[in-house]
Enzyme design. Structure first.
Site, PDB file in Angstrom:
ATOM      1  N   ALA A 170       0.825  -1.204   0.000  1.00  0.00           N
ATOM      2  CA  ALA A 170       0.000   0.000   0.000  1.00  0.00           C
ATOM      3  C   ALA A 170       0.862   1.259   0.000  1.00  0.00           C
ATOM      4  O   ALA A 170       0.503   2.269  -0.626  1.00  0.00           O
ATOM      5  CB  ALA A 170      -0.944   0.000   1.198  1.00  0.00           C
ATOM      6  N   ASP A 171       1.987   1.234   0.704  1.00  0.00           N
ATOM      7  CA  ASP A 171       2.912   2.371   0.697  1.00  0.00           C
ATOM      8  C   ASP A 171       3.425   2.636  -0.719  1.00  0.00           C
ATOM      9  O   ASP A 171       3.381   3.761  -1.220  1.00  0.00           O
ATOM     10  CB  ASP A 171       4.108   2.102   1.612  1.00  0.00           C
ATOM     11  CG  ASP A 171       3.752   2.120   3.081  1.00  0.00           C
ATOM     12  OD1 ASP A 171       2.574   2.342   3.415  1.00  0.00           O
ATOM     13  OD2 ASP A 171       4.664   1.904   3.906  1.00  0.00           O
ATOM     14  N   ASN A 172       3.935   1.563  -1.345  1.00  0.00           N
ATOM     15  CA  ASN A 172       4.556   1.699  -2.662  1.00  0.00           C
ATOM     16  C   ASN A 172       3.536   2.060  -3.731  1.00  0.00           C
ATOM     17  O   ASN A 172       3.797   2.919  -4.580  1.00  0.00           O
ATOM     18  CB  ASN A 172       5.267   0.397  -3.038  1.00  0.00           C
ATOM     19  CG  ASN A 172       6.359   0.027  -2.057  1.00  0.00           C
ATOM     20  OD1 ASN A 172       6.921   0.887  -1.377  1.00  0.00           O
ATOM     21  ND2 ASN A 172       6.669  -1.254  -1.962  1.00  0.00           N
TER      22      ASN A 172
END
Length: 392
Positions: free
Chosen positions: A168-170
């Site tokens: 989700a961060d990337n």
């Protein structure tokens, strides 16, 4: 852009060849349940991080962060993690991700330009990583697909930094679009876009400046036996987004979770509730029902506070003031405001989505917060932004 070019030129006596802009980010719901192959709702925001890079004739790596007035150095021939290098380790991890994957790179000068420091959260460290990955790929014209680029980031995270690699961060940093949220499905390694169309609302990110402490190790929740227990409670549902829900039968849930401590049971129940909150928030966004979305956000914070136990009195105080902005406090089934702690927890950051007309009152409450608690909060009005891009 001029400030970025000037900072790089002054430091290295050469203008950058490539500049990448990468967005900040926060997770609305679901950032603590990725290890169960759950879902995370995220927003990239217009708090940009600029990564400027120019080539060198040797194997030296130099790093400059003008807002911190810090300079770091490394070498391609002896690339090592050093605790004192802090933010520069994120760039070194990406360099390692390329070289360990067989890509050939040379020495480089990096400038990281961001008015929001990595210590604040808001996805700044991830933005540095994604921005560096795009900058290096463009600088050396590497034949590196987006799938390979994500593998570069993963190798840097897992093998160099020895930290988790959070999809989700990337995805939020790389693939976000303006005026949308990103919904990551960790079980399928995919994402969907959700148009965020509530023009009468304002999104506020708040760094409460509460010193972050660790009361427990979150990795204890991520033990394989806990993942297996929650797996037993997943029911396949073809008519539900993602294809499954957690079993709502209280008797079944209590029986499956009877083998863990009460403290762990509460945290696993919170993980289950997070999945439900993500789905409800999605329904509210798709159907343009802000009240449904807001209830999901507020409920998520309540479970983060009461079951997962990662909030703190200062953040709860601010969010209680948000709740008081409701015009009908006796009827909160259709709220016009919402808010939640975001990030690692145990202090620091929260977000709130409120009516435009309520912004002055909310800002006055933050002044009360500073007077009562003694912490000077930083507040940012943000908008859903697009993903990282080469800008020069």
């Amino acid at each position: 852009m001029k400030q970025v070019n000037d900072a790089h030129g002054t430091e290295y006596e050469v203008l950058p060849k490539i500049v990448v802009s990468a967005p900040g980010r926060f997770h609305l719901i679901g950032e603590h349940s990725w290890f169960c192959k759950d879902k995370t709702l995220s927003m990239a925001v217009d708090l940009p991080v600029y990564v400027a890079v120019s080539p060198r004739d040797d194997s030296t790596l130099r790093f400059y962060f003008p807002q911190l007035n810090e300079r770091k150095r490394a070498s391609l021939t002896s690339l090592k993690f050093r605790r004192e290098d802090r933010w520069a380790n994120a760039i070194k991890a990406i360099v390692y991700g390329f070289t360990s994957g067989g890509f050939e790179v040379k020495g480089m000068n990096f400038t990281i330009y961001s008015d929001i420091l990595p210590s604040a959260g808001f996805g700044i460290t991830t933005a540095i990583k994604i921005g560096s990955a795009l900058a290096i790929r463009a600088l050396f014209d590497l034949h590196c697909s987006e799938a390979q680029l994500l593998q570069v980031v993963e190798r840097g995270n897992r093998l160099f930094l020895n930290v988790g690699n959070y999809l989700a961060d990337n995805y939020a940093a790389l693939y976000a679009k303006q005026n949308t949220l990103l919904l990551t499905d960790h079980s399928k390694a995919t994402w969907d876009y959700l148009p965020f169309d509530f023009p009468d609302k304002v999104i506020m990110l708040v760094d409460a400046r509460v010193p972050r402490i660790s009361l427990w190790d979150e990795e204890t929740v991520q033990e394989p036996e806990n993942v297996l227990l929650l797996g037993e409670l997943k029911d396949l549902k073809t008519n539900v987004y993602g294809g499954w829900i957690y079993n709502p039968d209280t008797t079944d849930v209590n029986e499956v979770l009877s083998v863990v401590s009460e403290d762990m049971r509460r945290k696993l129940l919170c993980i289950m509730q997070e999945h439900k909150s993500v789905l409800l928030a999605r329904d509210g966004i798709i159907n343009k029902q802000f009240g449904l979305f807001a209830r999901a956000v507020n409920t998520s914070h309540e479970f983060m506070r009461d079951l997962y136990e990662i909030s703190c009195p200062e953040i709860d105080w601010i969010l209680k003031r948000v709740n008081e902005l409701e015009p009908l406090l006796e009827d909160i089934r259709n709220p016009v405001t919402c808010g939640r702690i975001t990030g690692k927890g145990f202090g620091r950051c929260l977000y709130t989505i409120i009516r435009t007309q309520d912004v002055p009152v909310f800002q006055s409450k933050l002044k009360d917060y500073e007077r009562i608690f003694g912490f000077h909060p930083a507040c940012y009005e943000v908008h859903p932004a697009g993903g990282a891009t080469v800008v020069d």
